[in-house]
Design a protein around this motif. Structure first.
Motif, PDB file in Angstrom:
ATOM      1  N   ASP A   2       8.418  23.629 -43.682  1.00 34.58           N
ATOM      2  CA  ASP A   2       9.227  24.841 -43.548  1.00 34.58           C
ATOM      3  C   ASP A   2       9.114  25.710 -44.802  1.00 34.58           C
ATOM      4  O   ASP A   2       9.694  25.414 -45.835  1.00 34.58           O
TER       5      ASP A   2
ATOM      6  N   VAL B 225       6.192  26.443 -40.425  1.00 30.44           N
ATOM      7  CA  VAL B 225       7.104  27.568 -40.206  1.00 30.44           C
ATOM      8  C   VAL B 225       6.975  28.501 -41.406  1.00 30.44           C
ATOM      9  O   VAL B 225       7.231  28.093 -42.535  1.00 30.44           O
TER      10      VAL B 225
ATOM     11  N   TYR C  74      12.136  28.459 -37.127  1.00 25.87           N
ATOM     12  CA  TYR C  74      12.366  27.022 -37.087  1.00 25.87           C
ATOM     13  C   TYR C  74      12.708  26.532 -35.674  1.00 25.87           C
ATOM     14  O   TYR C  74      12.229  25.484 -35.241  1.00 25.87           O
TER      15      TYR C  74
END
Length: 130
Positions: free
Chosen positions: A53, A88, A120
């Motif tokens: 992420d 992401v 996400y």
């Protein structure tokens, strides 16, 4: 989820009930930071699915060109049969770089499912699909 604070730049949380590891990048990271986190992940408890992420962070200039090819070759030694990896990235530069990784990984590793997302929630949804 259990958090691992070993690298301040990258915080790792593991949810064993979902077979999911989330690497949340909190600062600008370089190729060595990512390589170290890969080494830690594959030397410990390996989950089926992973999210990297980059929502609140970015990569530095070391994550490009030859170094990116090096990272992909380095990652080639590791295996997670049936596992998925989601990247992401919300910033345009990071998203574009993630798309390059996605394209290259499909050439180098046909056994890895990797997708790039701008949010996400979409990544989680894709990981939950069979």
């Amino acid at each position: 989820m259990m958090a691992d604070q070993t690298l301040e730049k990258i915080v790792t949380e593991v949810d064993e009930s979902k077979g999911l590891t989330v690497h949340t990048i909190r600062k600008t990271v370089g190729i060595e930071d990512i390589k170290q986190k890969l080494r830690e992940f594959y030397s410990g408890r390996i989950t089926k699915n992973i999210i990297w992420d980059f929502t609140n962070a970015s990569v530095d200039s070391s994550v490009s060109g030859d170094n990116l090819n090096f990272l992909l070759r380095y990652a080639k030694q590791f295996s997670r049969p049936g596992g998925k990896t989601a990247l992401v990235a919300t910033k345009a530069k990071d998203f574009d770089l993630a798309r390059i990784v996605e394209t290259k990984i499909h050439v180098v590793r046909k056994d890895i499912e990797l997708m790039v997302f701008k949010n996400y929630a979409d990544a989680i949804k894709w990981l939950a699909e069979q």
